[in-house]
Design an enzyme around this catalytic site. Structure first.
Site, PDB file in Angstrom:
ATOM      1  N   PHE A   1       0.826  -1.220   0.000  1.00  0.00           N
ATOM      2  CA  PHE A   1       0.000   0.000   0.000  1.00  0.00           C
ATOM      3  C   PHE A   1       0.856   1.264   0.000  1.00  0.00           C
ATOM      4  CE2 PHE A   1      -2.521  -3.217   2.464  1.00  0.00           C
ATOM      5  CZ  PHE A   1      -3.361  -3.544   1.416  1.00  0.00           C
TER       6      PHE A   1
ATOM      7  N   THR B   1      -1.327  -8.232  -5.825  1.00  0.00           N
ATOM      8  CA  THR B   1      -2.253  -7.612  -6.760  1.00  0.00           C
ATOM      9  C   THR B   1      -2.633  -8.497  -7.931  1.00  0.00           C
ATOM     10  OG1 THR B   1      -0.226  -6.652  -7.608  1.00  0.00           O
ATOM     11  CG2 THR B   1      -1.629  -5.227  -6.299  1.00  0.00           C
TER      12      THR B   1
ATOM     13  N   ALA C   1       0.437  -2.406 -13.363  1.00  0.00           N
ATOM     14  CA  ALA C   1      -0.167  -3.327 -14.325  1.00  0.00           C
ATOM     15  C   ALA C   1       0.031  -2.860 -15.761  1.00  0.00           C
ATOM     16  CB  ALA C   1      -1.650  -3.500 -14.020  1.00  0.00           C
TER      17      ALA C   1
ATOM     18  N   LEU D   1      -7.573  -6.019 -17.711  1.00  0.00           N
ATOM     19  CA  LEU D   1      -6.670  -7.110 -18.085  1.00  0.00           C
ATOM     20  C   LEU D   1      -7.150  -8.443 -17.535  1.00  0.00           C
ATOM     21  CD1 LEU D   1      -3.299  -5.238 -17.454  1.00  0.00           C
ATOM     22  CD2 LEU D   1      -4.467  -5.617 -19.638  1.00  0.00           C
TER      23      LEU D   1
ATOM     24  N   PRO E   1     -10.592  -9.515 -15.109  1.00  0.00           N
ATOM     25  CA  PRO E   1     -11.706  -9.038 -14.276  1.00  0.00           C
ATOM     26  C   PRO E   1     -11.633  -9.507 -12.828  1.00  0.00           C
ATOM     27  CG  PRO E   1     -12.513 -10.051 -16.308  1.00  0.00           C
ATOM     28  CD  PRO E   1     -11.030 -10.265 -16.281  1.00  0.00           C
TER      29      PRO E   1
ATOM     30  N   GLY F   1      -4.265   2.154 -14.850  1.00  0.00           N
ATOM     31  CA  GLY F   1      -4.159   1.631 -13.489  1.00  0.00           C
ATOM     32  C   GLY F   1      -5.516   1.406 -12.865  1.00  0.00           C
TER      33      GLY F   1
ATOM     34  N   GLY G   1      -5.367   0.004  -9.373  1.00  0.00           N
ATOM     35  CA  GLY G   1      -5.057  -0.344  -7.982  1.00  0.00           C
ATOM     36  C   GLY G   1      -5.465   0.700  -6.972  1.00  0.00           C
ATOM     37  N   GLU G   2      -5.648   1.931  -7.412  1.00  0.00           N
ATOM     38  CA  GLU G   2      -5.906   2.994  -6.450  1.00  0.00           C
ATOM     39  C   GLU G   2      -7.215   3.716  -6.694  1.00  0.00           C
ATOM     40  OE1 GLU G   2      -2.261   5.291  -6.632  1.00  0.00           O
ATOM     41  OE2 GLU G   2      -1.343   3.994  -5.120  1.00  0.00           O
TER      42      GLU G   2
END
Ligand SMILES: Cc1cc2nc3c(=O)[nH]c(=O)nc-3n(C[C@H](O)[C@H](O)[C@H](O)COP(=O)(O)OP(=O)(O)OC[C@H]3O[C@@H](n4cnc5c(N)ncnc54)[C@H](O)[C@@H]3O)c2cc1C
Ligand code: SF4
Lengths: 738, 316
Positions: A248, A476, A518, A623, A625, A695, A697-698
């Site tokens: 994180f 991730t 990613a 990329l 689901p 991205g 992730g955030e």
């Protein structure tokens, strides 16, 4: 491969492997407990000794002496290194704290010694015997008290030439003239990353060269930082970090565990392993700074924003960077008059640095609550207010459009799927038994960041593929999406691909952070695959462009050959990286979210409990689901934590975070998260990369906390502008019960 | 953690003897509290006497219609015992509101009663703390004290008793059975089991060195409706900010005890007599001598509102 113009059609568009729900390829290792995490790599070097970190018990001052005699005599102790034996370590790029060395103490739990013993327990027991004497001095620990002295500061993510002040039009005049105004201050607390795996490193030297098995999101940054402090050429430092138990942002940077392990292993001439004890993760590691934010919104009666003002104050050690709370405000809504900037106060509280969605997470906690307040003043639906003020261009430059921006669709789809029309706009008016029920919405935005990234792919003689890059997987799904990418490009099943990550001996990748991992890492691999495809085609005497790779066959001009044949004489290698031009300057590349939340507030006790959440995300091509959804629900959960419970409590008398363990710093548990739904819009973005991904992730965290907070307000009618919204913040204002 | 020696006690008398005769010795049961304290060297026993082999693992009916609970009965077994669920629902509910399933599987009845406080300064050995280091001062008094006690405190310590089970046991007027070094067993009413800090905050319990808890006796069931409401910042796996245990009767009378507001489960009989007058009458009386900090003043209003919730539940 230079990526300088938008991607045209390419093999990824087939989406045979990419875009498919694919279970984690590293899943079996994890569920069987056989994935090698840093601290448990007992096999990588013989005679590993255990280090235990002694943290400073004062927050500011000097070390005047360290008596290690008693500790040295304790059972099992191999040796002790102290801060007085070393020069202060120059902080690596983007870092502020001295990780070890010298007599100056600049924050609580700064490492002052490492006790090394044959077992962890012996080291821990002996550490209690190290007698450190200090000369204590006064420090600055309270952000509110230091805010007045805070100086304007630049958001380092905007580059060196970035301006401090983001100003447009005449904010003061426009705000003063606005018929509807919001002017309020919001605070967010210091937060810790609270990943489960602690920082951990094993260091071993051989022939003057160092290997560190560690847990880092950024193999390259760790190597550069460590090599510089140790005065070694980078090639003499090898960093290995194949599995990471969460980060994180807390593991973006070199921390004391790696440096102390390296120092001690050298001094004692044997491998040493070090983990940061949880209290040290909090007070010695990095944290997200608290913020104090003032937001001013001016709008016409029609709801159109005419003026946006946002000032974000945060704190850090001298030399540190600010929490860029105004970053999302720069791009989220149109308004001709704007005034946004950051100020930074010096605090002696340990290093503040990136935590998931740095800038956006706290910034949107404030901005998106202010928007909720504005909607109420206007008597307008908060979803409609946001849609009305959407912009398709950079508000500072009408010629710079967003590459893809579907925020409006996120909000509309979300509203429909969530049943937003059932929300009662009058706060405090919906009851379900003892529960006060409310719904809230917020918008999210987060930039898509481009970073160069390289990879190598090898066609083995048995026809399988091996991918190697120093990219990391912090839980991730990097392993999986890289396998999918290779499978797509080379026309083989995912099972035929082996992915090896996290070793600085491999080509240097983007690493994991800022939700850039990613898209960039798969693009780097895409480039390497293009090279391998060329090599294969050449081997078969086929011509470049119209060679097709699918079903394990390579086909061109009516001729089909099994891919494996190309490696008959020996493995074939493709190695390359992606490098970006200025498409991120020509276009704004960003990701978007519509966040919806429903909460219940216990009408008696004021306890807030989630009832359901929904998020609609626009983040380019999906990329995978499965892993994409995991990122989003994890982020929504973190948003709940930020909204309702997470806060490091500062004791300004001692200059520390006093709740320095996972008992005192609460994050959501399963019982807090009843129902989450994620809808991912699929808009491949050819401007972002050949993968057309962005991205994810955030973005899921961006706006999540504000949606929860706005739902709490809708439930209670009590506006709490200081996060987290614990029950004591609104209890006095809830309807009486007796 | 300091090195220590370890033995498994073969009989209750031997266990008591071992702890009495070895300086720095301590009993260990589930270890879920003691081991954490040892890792941080808040407690540093030189010798551990493991009592888990002793025959205190059963729950039996008593002649007067009550229940006797062996000191080693785990929290999980106690909470799920059919008679506890039927006749002492408040106890069952209090236990399952605590910790997690894994911890409750390990935690014992005796150990749970003896769990120490959760003051953040107690857990940081760099900080002054009279409870941990007598005479060093109380860092919490003017520090971060949101979770701490509002009543029953002294200027030497404001830590709260954070437990759940003990609040229910206090409500039920349980007796604690103790085997002492003399070889005799005596009982201690739970009202006298926890100590207020006064000038000796380092002593949490009215239990002498080497005294072994062998069991807990519950008087005959009270009837009525049983309630335990635990207020916390997250929905599970957190200590109470305030908890309310109550047994309510049809005529509006009943019993009430509050958790996490005082150094002991807080039950004021004069206050619960006011139950028919409603929650504020009860809490006004129960908290009339409260000395909250600015951080935790809200607990008093919260206690009242939580009691109102419980009374409301009782009416349904
Ligand atoms: C993460 C966490 C969360 C928790 N959350 C909660 C919660 O929400 N609510 C709650 O109420 N509790 C909670 N607890 C505390 C938990 O209930 C106690 O740790 C547990 O009940 C202690 O029981 P034990 O048998 O493990 O005791 P031990 O740790 O073995 O012993 C505790 C003390 O009792 C002494 N002792 C043990 N048995 C005897 C005996 N028979 N006679 C005399 N002395 C004895 C030991 O010497 C020691 O001093 C939590 C604990 C943890 C670690
Ligand atoms: S309240 Fe008690 S436990 Fe907490 S610091 Fe003060 S003396 Fe120690």
């Amino acid at each position: 491969m230079d990526f300088t113009s938008p991607a045209g059609p390419n093999p990824i568009d087939r989406q045979i492997a990419v875009g498919r729900a694919t279970s984690r390829v590293d899943g079996p290792l994890k569920v069987t407990g056989t994935a090698p995490y840093a601290y448990e790599r007992h096999d990588v070097a013989p005679r590993q000794a255990y280090g235990y970190v002694v943290g400073s018990s004062i927050a500011k001052g000097r070390v005047t002496g360290i008596d290690t005699a008693a500790a040295k005599a304790a059972p099992g102790v191999v040796g002790i290194i102290t801060t007085l034996d070393y020069k202060p370590a120059e902080p690596p790029a983007r870092q502020a704290a001295n990780l070890f060395g010298g007599d100056e103490i600049s924050h609580y739990h700064q490492a002052v010694a490492l006790v090394v013993a044959e077992t962890f327990e012996q080291a821990r027991a002996a550490a209690q015997l190290v007698d450190v004497r200090y000369d204590k001095s006064a420090g600055r620990f309270d952000l509110a008290a230091e805010a007045a002295a805070a100086k304007p500061a630049v958001d380092i993510n905007e580059g060196e030439d970035a301006k401090i002040y983001d100003r447009l039009g005449d904010f003061d005049a426009a705000f003063a003239a606005a018929p509807v105004q919001v002017d309020a201050s919001y605070t967010t607390p210091h937060q810790t990353h609270a990943m489960i795996e602690p920082h951990a490193s094993i260091a071993a030297w051989q022939d003057g060269k160092l290997t560190v098995w560690t847990s880092t999101q950024m193999v390259g940054w760790t190597r550069t930082g460590l090599a510089k402090i140790l005065g070694l050429p980078e090639p003499d430092v090898r960093i290995v970090s194949p599995f990471i138990g969460g980060g994180f942002g807390g593991k973006l940077y070199l921390r004391a565990d790696a440096l102390l392990a390296a120092y001690a292993a050298k001094a004692l001439d044997r491998p040493v392993k070090v983990t940061l004890q949880r209290p040290l993760i909090i007070n010695n590691g990095t944290h997200r700074s608290a913020t104090i934010q003032r937001i001013r919104l001016g709008a016409g009666r029609d709801g159109r924003l005419t003026a946006i003002g946002h000032v974000g104050v945060s704190g850090n050690l001298p030399g540190g960077a600010p929490e860029a709370a105004v970053a999302p405000t720069k791009l989220l809504y149109a308004a001709p008059n704007r005034d946004m900037y950051l100020t930074l106060a010096e605090l002696d509280l340990g290093e503040a640095n990136d935590m998931r969605a740095p800038g956006e997470a706290p910034g949107l906690m404030a901005l998106e609550m202010a928007m909720d307040e504005l909607a109420e003043k206007l008597g307008m639906d908060p979803v409609e207010l946001r849609i009305l003020n959407d912009t398709q261009t950079d508000p500072r430059d009408p010629n710079r459009t967003f590459s893809e921006r579907h925020l409006v669709e996120c909000l509309r789809t979300g509203a429909e799927r969530f049943g937003w029309s059932r929300r009662n706009p009058k706060p405090g008016s919906v009851r379900d038994g003892k529960w006060l029920v409310g719904m809230g919405v917020a918008a999210g935005i987060r930039l898509n960041l481009l970073m160069p990234s390289a990879a190598r792919i090898r066609l083995e003689t048995d026809g399988t593929l091996t991918v190697e890059t120093d990219m990391t997987d912090i839980g991730t799904g990097s392993y999986t999406i890289l396998a999918q990418t290779a499978a797509e490009m080379m026309g083989v099943p995912v099972e035929a691909v082996t992915v090896r990550l996290g070793d600085s001996a491999f080509p240097k990748a983007a690493g994991s952070g800022g939700q850039w991992g990613a898209n960039n890492a798969t693009s780097g691999l895409y480039a390497a695959c293009v090279k391998l495809r060329e090599a294969v085609a050449t081997t078969f005497g086929m011509r470049g462009n119209d060679v097709d790779f699918s079903g394990g066959m390579v086909t061109a001009g009516g001729r089909s050959v099994p891919l494996a044949e190309a490696a008959r004489a020996g493995p074939l290698v493709g190695q390359d990286g992606i490098a970006y031009g200025d498409l991120d300057k020509t276009y704004v590349q960003a990701t978007f979210a519509g966040q919806f939340a429903e909460v219940g507030v216990d009408g008696f006790t004021g306890e807030v409990r989630m009832r359901r959440m929904l998020q609609v995300v626009d983040a380019g091509r999906v990329l995978n689901p499965l892993t994409a959804r995991s990122q989003v629900i994890g982020a929504m959960t973190m948003g709940v934590g930020g909204a309702l419970m997470e806060a490091l409590a500062v004791d300004p008398r001692y200059g520390l975070f006093i709740n320095h363990d996972l008992g005192g710093y609460e994050v959501p548990v399963h019982a807090d998260i009843p129902h989450q739904e994620v809808i991912i819009l699929d808009y491949p973005d050819p401007v972002s990369s050949p993968m057309k991904a962005k991205g994810i992730g955030e973005i899921g965290l961006c706006g999540a906390a504000a949606a929860v907070a706005n739902a709490v307000y809708n439930a209670t009618g009590v506006r709490v502008r200081d996060y987290p919204i614990t029950l004591d913040r609104h209890l006095d204002h809830l309807p009486t019960v007796s | 953690m300091k090195p220590f020696t370890y033995e498994r006690a073969k009989s209750p008398a031997e266990a008591v003897q071992a702890v009495t005769s070895t300086p720095g010795a301590r009993f260990i049961a589930g270890g879920t509290n003691l081991l954490d304290l040892m890792k941080l060297q808040i407690d540093a026993p030189t010798h551990l006497v493991d009592v888990r082999g002793l025959p205190f693992t059963t729950i039996e009916d008593t002649q007067d219609g009550g229940l006797r609970i062996g000191a080693l009965v785990t929290n999980t077994d106690l909470a799920s015992h059919p008679r506890v669920k039927r006749d002492y629902g408040v106890l069952s509910r209090a236990i399952v509101a605590g910790a997690t399933g894994q911890l409750r599987n390990k935690a014992t009845t005796g150990g749970n009663l003896l769990q120490r406080n959760r003051c953040p300064y107690f857990y940081n050995t760099d900080m002054p703390c009279n409870k941990r280091r007598p005479g060093s001062g109380c860092a919490a008094l003017e520090g971060v004290s949101r979770s701490l006690a509002v009543i029953g405190t002294s200027d030497n310590c404001i830590a709260q008793n954070p437990g759940d089970m003990a609040v229910a046991l206090r409500l039920l007027d349980a007796d604690i059975e103790v085997l002492g070094p003399s070889g005799r067993t005596h009982t201690l009413p739970i009202s006298e089991f926890h100590r207020l800090p006064g000038d000796t905050p380092e002593r949490d319990f009215a239990l002498g060195n080497g005294e072994l808890i062998t069991g807990v006796k519950l008087p005959p069931p009270l009837g009525g409706t049983h309630h335990y409401h635990k207020v916390r910042d997250r929905a599970s796996y957190a200590f109470a900010i305030v908890s309310v245990a109550a047994v309510l009767q049809k005529d509006g009378s009943g019993r009430v005890a509050f958790g996490s507001v005082a150094p002991k489960p807080w039950r004021v009989q004069e206050a619960e007599a006011l139950l028919p007058q409603g929650p504020s009458a009860v809490t006004d009386r129960a908290f009339q001598d409260a000395r909250p900090t600015n951080d935790n003043r809200f607990k008093i209003a919260l206690a009242e509102r939580t009691l109102a919730l419980v009374i409301d539940e009782g009416r349904r």
